[in-house]
Design an enzyme around this catalytic site. Structure first.
Site, mmCIF file in Angstrom:
data_model
loop_
_atom_site.group_PDB
_atom_site.id
_atom_site.type_symbol
_atom_site.label_atom_id
_atom_site.label_comp_id
_atom_site.label_asym_id
_atom_site.label_seq_id
_atom_site.Cartn_x
_atom_site.Cartn_y
_atom_site.Cartn_z
ATOM 1 N N HIS A 165 0.816 -1.223 0.000
ATOM 2 C CA HIS A 165 0.000 0.000 0.000
ATOM 3 C C HIS A 165 0.849 1.273 0.000
ATOM 4 O O HIS A 165 0.308 2.365 -0.181
ATOM 5 C CB HIS A 165 -0.937 0.031 1.210
ATOM 6 N N HIS A 203 -6.250 -7.259 -0.393
ATOM 7 C CA HIS A 203 -6.395 -5.829 -0.680
ATOM 8 C C HIS A 203 -5.614 -5.469 -1.939
ATOM 9 O O HIS A 203 -4.533 -6.003 -2.171
ATOM 10 C CB HIS A 203 -5.868 -5.002 0.497
ATOM 11 N N ASP A 290 -4.633 -12.980 3.678
ATOM 12 C CA ASP A 290 -5.889 -12.401 4.175
ATOM 13 C C ASP A 290 -7.065 -12.693 3.242
ATOM 14 O O ASP A 290 -8.169 -12.196 3.454
ATOM 15 C CB ASP A 290 -5.735 -10.896 4.481
ATOM 16 N N TYR A 329 -4.133 -12.038 8.660
ATOM 17 C CA TYR A 329 -4.318 -11.558 10.039
ATOM 18 C C TYR A 329 -4.980 -12.558 10.976
ATOM 19 O O TYR A 329 -5.203 -12.237 12.138
ATOM 20 C CB TYR A 329 -5.079 -10.222 10.004
HETATM 21 C C1 SP5 Z 1 -1.044 -5.191 3.966
HETATM 22 C C2 SP5 Z 1 -2.492 -5.190 4.293
HETATM 23 O O1 SP5 Z 1 -3.130 -6.238 4.262
HETATM 24 N N1 SP5 Z 1 -3.015 -4.020 4.673
HETATM 25 C C3 SP5 Z 1 -4.410 -3.958 4.936
HETATM 26 C C4 SP5 Z 1 -4.843 -2.699 5.579
HETATM 27 C C5 SP5 Z 1 -6.329 -2.756 5.711
HETATM 28 N N2 SP5 Z 1 -6.785 -2.054 6.812
HETATM 29 C C6 SP5 Z 1 -8.213 -2.003 6.868
HETATM 30 C C7 SP5 Z 1 -8.658 -2.389 8.223
HETATM 31 C C8 SP5 Z 1 -10.126 -2.216 8.312
HETATM 32 C C9 SP5 Z 1 -10.621 -2.942 9.501
HETATM 33 N N3 SP5 Z 1 -12.027 -3.051 9.406
HETATM 34 C C10 SP5 Z 1 -12.524 -4.135 10.174
HETATM 35 C C11 SP5 Z 1 -13.751 -4.698 9.593
HETATM 36 C C12 SP5 Z 1 -13.963 -6.042 10.197
HETATM 37 N N4 SP5 Z 1 -15.185 -6.600 9.768
HETATM 38 ZN ZN ZN Z 2 -4.123 -7.187 2.792
#
Ligand code: SP5
Ligand code: ZN
Length: 360
Positions: A165, A203, A290, A329
């Site tokens: 990212h 992502h 993920d 995660y």
């Molecule tokens: C490297 C990588 O995987 N970065 C990902 C960053 C994403 N962060 C978004 C986190 C949003 C958390 N929302 C929680 C929703 C759970 N249902």
């Molecule tokens: Zn990710």
């Protein structure tokens, strides 16, 4: 297979991230690395090694040098302000709309202003150990790239923090420096030929896409959850295909939330066809686990049994693979899923899985 890892990467541990208006426990934690190392331990097919040093040149080949300087100095700069700081998180972020029609803003002088100039979200905090860890993750990626350039068919860089990212001049999404992009650019310069990046994190790798968007010699192909409903929201749409000389050298394959093994397999076929049709060269794999069904933030539903065949299909490209860790995660199963992926990539025939190493 060589597994590259540095103990410095555990020195990055953020106290929280901000979600839905509240501080919550962070998802991107050093226990992720422990899970992976436990799953690869006591298996002679994996040999652990430390990274080599490469210096800053390969980093500033893809990142704005002032970003690197900012990351290096941020912690010290906040300490000098005098007040205690638990972690550096922006409160004022440079949205392009703020400067609409007024040209660019200078980099502010105050620490609060400066972090919002470089960071695009509230979940990528800086702590004392962040910069050493981010630099170590880059060395890990570059060491894996060098092993492959020197003839290894496959190397795994256990990068943490992740990288995809982080863009040319900004950081976010748990990423500070773009390990995969730095490795890909290093490989282009080393081999003089094209490189492909296959991004399998759930992502979209907005940073990697941005860095190579106008490049014809680095093909970027990504499978990910639809950005219409999933982070990073503002990039990763199928209509983004590259620009200028890079037109056609970006391929985004967004998947709807809830997509499982079958849908994923069909998209993977398209991704691999695109790479297969490109001039041969090494492939940098941004490996996020993920996509797994139990992942707490990823909306896709891949089963544990899917990772080995997915990796086997990637290996069937018959190109050198630099596999670099991105997200993933669900800590109890992360190591097991990485192990399945790597054995699939190495062409190890299927075997009964051992227990979930490192499970709690
Ligand atoms: C490297 C990588 O995987 N970065 C990902 C960053 C994403 N962060 C978004 C986190 C949003 C958390 N929302 C929680 C929703 C759970 N249902
Ligand atoms: Zn990710």
């Amino acid at each position: 297979m060589q597994v590259i890892q540095s103990p410095l990467q555990a020195g990055h541990e953020v106290p929280f991230e901000v979600a839905r208006g509240r501080p919550i426990p962070p998802y991107e934690v050093s226990a992720r690395v422990a899970s992976i190392l436990a799953a690869l331990a006591d298996d002679e097919r994996f040999s652990l090694r430390a990274p080599d040093g490469f210096g800053p040149e390969p980093i500033v080949a893809v990142h704005e040098p002032r970003l690197l300087r900012y990351l290096e100095r941020a912690w010290k700069e906040w300490r000098q302000v005098g007040t205690t700081v638990e972690a550096i998180v922006p409160d004022t972020i440079l949205l392009p709309g703020l400067r609409d029609g007024m040209g660019t803003a200078p980099e502010p002088e105050s620490p609060s202003g400066r972090v919002g100039y470089w960071c695009f979200d509230t979940m990528t905090a800086i702590v004392e150990g962040t910069y050493p860890a981010a630099r170590a993750a880059v060395e890990v990626a570059l060491t894996a790239a060098r092993l492959v350039a020197d003839g290894e068919p496959l190397a795994y860089g256990l990068c943490r923090p992740p990288g995809h990212h982080a863009g040319r001049a900004m950081f976010g999404g748990y990423c500070y420096l773009n390990n995969a992009a730095i490795a890909a650019e290093w490989l282009v310069r080393r081999t003089g030929g094209p490189v492909a990046v296959l991004d399998l994190d759930v992502h979209h790798g907005n940073g990697t896409q941005q860095i190579f968007y106008e490049r014809e010699d680095v093909l970027y192909v990504s499978l990910h959850a639809d950005p219409a409903t999933t982070f990073p929201y503002f990039a990763g749409y199928a209509s983004e295909t590259g620009s200028g000389r890079g037109r056609g050298a970006t391929l985004n394959l967004p998947l709807p939330p809830g997509a499982g093994d079958e849908d994923y397999g069909l998209a993977l076929e398209q991704a691999l066809d695109r790479i297969d049709g490109s001039t041969p060269g090494p492939v940098v794999v941004s490996l996020g686990l993920d996509t797994y069904e139990e992942d707490p933030i990823g909306p896709l539903r891949l089963t544990a049994g899917a990772f080995r065949p997915i990796a086997a299909r990637v290996a069937a490209l018959d190109r050198p693979l630099v596999v670099l860790q991105e997200g993933g995660y669900h800590v109890p199963t992360l190591g097991r899923n990485v192990r399945s992926w790597l054995l699939g990539a190495a062409g190890v025939p299927d075997e009964p899985e051992r227990g979930i190493a490192g499970a709690d």
